[in-house]
Motif scaffolding. Structure first.
Motif, mmCIF file in Angstrom:
data_model
loop_
_atom_site.group_PDB
_atom_site.id
_atom_site.type_symbol
_atom_site.label_atom_id
_atom_site.label_comp_id
_atom_site.label_asym_id
_atom_site.label_seq_id
_atom_site.Cartn_x
_atom_site.Cartn_y
_atom_site.Cartn_z
ATOM 1 N N LEU A 1 -78.101 -20.846 -35.384
ATOM 2 C CA LEU A 1 -76.727 -20.976 -36.101
ATOM 3 C C LEU A 1 -75.694 -20.766 -35.143
ATOM 4 C CD1 LEU A 1 -77.806 -19.189 -39.161
ATOM 5 C CD2 LEU A 1 -78.153 -21.524 -38.882
ATOM 6 N N ILE A 2 -74.789 -21.663 -35.150
ATOM 7 C CA ILE A 2 -73.403 -21.806 -34.444
ATOM 8 C C ILE A 2 -72.224 -21.827 -35.294
ATOM 9 C CG2 ILE A 2 -72.220 -22.819 -32.350
ATOM 10 C CD1 ILE A 2 -75.086 -21.466 -31.385
ATOM 11 N N SER A 3 -71.529 -20.929 -35.328
ATOM 12 C CA SER A 3 -70.158 -20.948 -36.197
ATOM 13 C C SER A 3 -69.230 -21.900 -35.122
ATOM 14 C CB SER A 3 -69.514 -19.528 -36.353
ATOM 15 O OG SER A 3 -68.205 -19.735 -36.667
ATOM 16 N N VAL A 4 -68.760 -23.028 -36.103
ATOM 17 C CA VAL A 4 -67.654 -23.913 -35.417
ATOM 18 C C VAL A 4 -66.345 -23.312 -36.212
ATOM 19 C CG1 VAL A 4 -69.317 -25.414 -34.598
ATOM 20 C CG2 VAL A 4 -68.569 -25.711 -36.832
ATOM 21 N N GLN A 5 -66.231 -22.212 -36.566
ATOM 22 C CA GLN A 5 -65.064 -21.623 -37.324
ATOM 23 C C GLN A 5 -64.141 -21.036 -36.151
ATOM 24 O OE1 GLN A 5 -65.664 -22.695 -41.390
ATOM 25 N NE2 GLN A 5 -64.026 -21.493 -40.479
ATOM 26 N N LYS A 6 -62.865 -21.583 -36.100
ATOM 27 C CA LYS A 6 -62.218 -20.887 -35.181
ATOM 28 C C LYS A 6 -61.630 -19.411 -35.645
ATOM 29 C CE LYS A 6 -57.763 -20.950 -32.570
ATOM 30 N NZ LYS A 6 -58.490 -20.346 -31.215
ATOM 31 N N ASP A 7 -61.114 -19.433 -36.887
ATOM 32 C CA ASP A 7 -60.601 -18.064 -37.314
ATOM 33 C C ASP A 7 -61.538 -17.488 -38.402
ATOM 34 O OD1 ASP A 7 -58.346 -18.041 -35.779
ATOM 35 O OD2 ASP A 7 -57.519 -19.642 -37.188
ATOM 36 N N LEU A 8 -61.548 -16.340 -38.593
ATOM 37 C CA LEU A 8 -62.278 -15.630 -39.657
ATOM 38 C C LEU A 8 -61.525 -15.139 -40.700
ATOM 39 C CD1 LEU A 8 -65.619 -13.909 -38.177
ATOM 40 C CD2 LEU A 8 -65.355 -15.861 -39.437
ATOM 41 N N ARG A 9 -61.608 -15.146 -41.936
ATOM 42 C CA ARG A 9 -60.750 -14.315 -43.026
ATOM 43 C C ARG A 9 -61.535 -12.883 -43.017
ATOM 44 N NH1 ARG A 9 -59.498 -18.768 -47.527
ATOM 45 N NH2 ARG A 9 -59.468 -20.574 -46.284
ATOM 46 N N ALA A 10 -60.704 -12.083 -43.431
ATOM 47 C CA ALA A 10 -61.024 -10.632 -43.584
ATOM 48 C C ALA A 10 -62.453 -10.526 -44.137
ATOM 49 C CB ALA A 10 -59.871 -9.755 -44.096
ATOM 50 N N GLU A 11 -62.673 -11.182 -45.461
ATOM 51 C CA GLU A 11 -63.773 -11.094 -46.121
ATOM 52 C C GLU A 11 -65.060 -11.533 -45.424
ATOM 53 O OE1 GLU A 11 -65.452 -12.823 -50.341
ATOM 54 O OE2 GLU A 11 -63.760 -13.555 -49.537
ATOM 55 N N ASP A 12 -64.965 -12.883 -44.475
ATOM 56 C CA ASP A 12 -65.935 -13.189 -43.863
ATOM 57 C C ASP A 12 -66.398 -12.302 -42.391
ATOM 58 O OD1 ASP A 12 -66.346 -15.451 -45.478
ATOM 59 O OD2 ASP A 12 -65.048 -16.439 -44.200
ATOM 60 N N ALA A 13 -65.237 -11.586 -41.898
ATOM 61 C CA ALA A 13 -65.572 -10.707 -40.811
ATOM 62 C C ALA A 13 -66.300 -9.608 -41.389
ATOM 63 C CB ALA A 13 -63.995 -10.347 -40.148
#
Length: 561
Positions: A442-454
């Motif tokens: 699994l590869i995250s192609v999100q640049k930024d993570l919101r606090a909840e996801d972090a």
């Protein structure tokens, strides 16, 4: 000059009051003026004249009248209150607040003053103070419908639609004839996913105030969501009958027809987007003419991006068609897209938004091109040639990822938080939990993570997230290219992967589904590589992700090890 006899003054005051009661407001104002010529210190005449001037839409003159009233009687609480209302309409918030403060200081049991001050404080962004004023107004007058309604609107603005709805119900119990409360109640119900009840509320608002364009507009929006498209279009037409220049109605009518695939009837109305609240800030006031499809031989045309990155990727396919009209094409794109679009066929010069533009003769926003090329679902241009990931980026990310031992699945579960539909289209990392156990890399192609996801990320030890290493969209494109499949919500990453021809599964929300995905289809005429997963009304996102996970197991079983 001798002062006028009191009997004459009394007669004039009675005449002014009678004219006011008869609806002759101009005559009443003229008579109060006659009183003040004879008796300049007549407090009631100054106050009543100022109130009339305020009703005539003359707030500056009204303030002068209230000031005269207060010079004669500083303890006149009603004058302080009305002065505050007039100052607020003039945009003088601090002065208005001081006037309201004086009104409640003089009369601590004045519910109207607390309610009005609450409205001003809400407008000033002081939610807690506004809430306290509404509470005080209701404590003083328990059947105060307007205060309940205003407090409900404050709660709704803060995202607590359920609490707002409680206050709207209380307001309507006090005054069931208040159209604005019915309208606000409809908004809260709609946000809570109770579309049928919202529809009834909007209908009630419109019945109470037949010219209530916002009620008709939102009623059309609910009907569109309920798939009652023709009825929705009738609502938008009703708005346009009441207010022919109302861009929001014309734009929503276009969106409805676009979603139905009736594009021939929709594109002209879609041009009204520039007059909507959503798009006014995107207007480009160029002195050069807007291109209308004519021959371009010997001329330079500026094609400029609008809206989001995904829109630019979707509609840059028209660039070669414009170039074929014989002109020189300058393409302006959002920062970060130039490396990806640098080889796009038909572009003579590319600039990023904010850079100096070269000279040009005509201009056209990208999303106006489908109208000029008479596009319908059967005539969508193919994906543009020349769009490719820079080879050095691809090589760098291939080395960064290392050899693939399992199929690679790219994941993008959130879009931009400022998008108007982000609350409905974006998921949390926890909500895509059913994908965690699949037998893939699994590869995250999100640049930024919101606090909840972090905070959730440690529970996904197999998810590779690169975040700050993604300098621009060319890096994201490289990652998508190296994936066997990309699963994304309706955001620019979905457009990117599908434009690159990668198998792309797109999760679409039930609320405010974008027109470009049409209705009911699992495929897209814009993107041959796309498969659409539609959330049904009332369906929780984990159920949608569960369907995706089941299909992913089948996909992986067919993929080479």
């Amino acid at each position: 000059m001798a002062p006028a006899p009191q009997s004459e003054i009394a007669t004039l005051m009675e005449q002014a009051a009678a004219r006011y009661q008869a609806g002759d407001l101009a005559g009443a104002a003229e008579t109060y003026g006659a009183v003040l010529k004879r008796q300049p210190d007549r407090v009631e005449a100054w106050f009543n004249l100022a109130t009339l001037l305020q009703s005539f839409g003359q707030p500056e003159a009204a303030v002068r009248g209230y000031d005269q009233t207060l010079a004669l009687r500083p303890e006149h609480a009603d004058a302080w209150l009305n002065r505050g209302v007039a100052l607020k309409s003039l945009g003088q918030a601090e002065a208005a607040l001081a006037s309201y403060d004086r009104a409640v200081a003089l009369r601590p049991d004045y519910p109207l003053a607390y309610n009005n001050r609450g409205n001003l404080l809400k407008q000033m962004g002081r939610a807690d103070a506004a809430r306290a004023d509404y509470d005080r107004a209701i404590a003083l007058q328990p059947a105060y419908a307007s205060a309940y309604s205003n407090r409900g609107a404050l709660k709704a603005d803060l995202g607590d639609y359920a609490a707002g709805l409680v206050d709207y119900e209380r307001a309507l119990a006090c005054d069931p004839s208040h159209a604005e409360t019915w309208f606000n109640r409809g908004n809260a119900l709609w946000e809570l996913g109770r579309a049928e009840e919202a529809l009834v509320s909007y209908e009630r608002a419109a019945a109470l105030r037949p010219g209530y364009v916002d009620a008709h507009l939102n009623r059309g929006g609910v009907l569109k969501e309920l798939r009652r498209s023709e009825a929705a279009i009738e609502c938008f037409d009703t708005v346009l009958t009441i207010a022919p220049g109302f861009a929001e109605a014309r734009f929503n009518k276009a969106l409805c027809r676009l979603q139905l695939g009736q594009w021939d009837q929709a594109w002209q109305d879609y041009e009204s987007r520039w007059g909507t609240a959503l798009m006014r800030g995107w207007t480009r006031p160029f002195p050069q003419p807007h291109w209308q499809g004519e021959d371009l031989a010997g001329r330079t045309i500026l094609l400029h991006a609008e809206q989001g990155l995904g829109d630019t990727l979707q509609f840059c396919r028209y660039v070669p068609l414009v170039a074929a009209r014989g002109g020189r094409v300058v393409l302006e794109v959002q920062p970060g897209l130039r490396p990806l679009l640098a080889g796009l066929t038909g572009v003579a010069w590319m600039v990023e938004r904010g850079e100096d533009l070269p000279p040009f003769d005509l201009h056209c926003p990208l999303l106006s091109l489908p109208r000029l090329f008479a596009t319908n679902p059967a005539t969508i241009p193919p994906l543009p040639p020349g769009l490719a990931v820079p080879s050095e980026r691809l090589a760098a990310w291939r080395a960064r990822l290392g050899p693939a031992t399992r199929p690679r699945i790219g994941l993008a579960w959130r879009g931009s938080p400022v998008h108007q539909n982000d609350r409905h289209r974006s998921l949390t990392l926890a909500q895509i939990g059913p994908l965690r156990g699949v037998g893939a890399e699994l590869i995250s192609v999100q640049k930024d993570l919101r606090a909840e996801d972090a905070a959730t990320l440690p529970a996904w030890p197999g998810l590779r997230h690169f975040g700050p290493e993604l300098d621009d969209f060319a890096d994201t494109a490289a990652l998508c290219t190296l994936c066997d499949l990309v699963i994304a919500v309706d955001t620019s990453v979905a457009h990117l992967a599908a434009t690159l021809g990668r198998p792309t599964w797109i999760l679409l929300p039930a609320r405010n589904t974008d027109w470009r995905w049409l209705l009911d289809r699992a495929d897209s005429p814009w993107y041959p590589a796309a498969t659409l997963y539609r959330q049904q009304r009332g369906e929780p996102w984990p159920a949608v992700v569960g369907r995706v996970a089941a299909d992913l197991e089948n996909f992986l079983s067919r993929s080479p090890a």
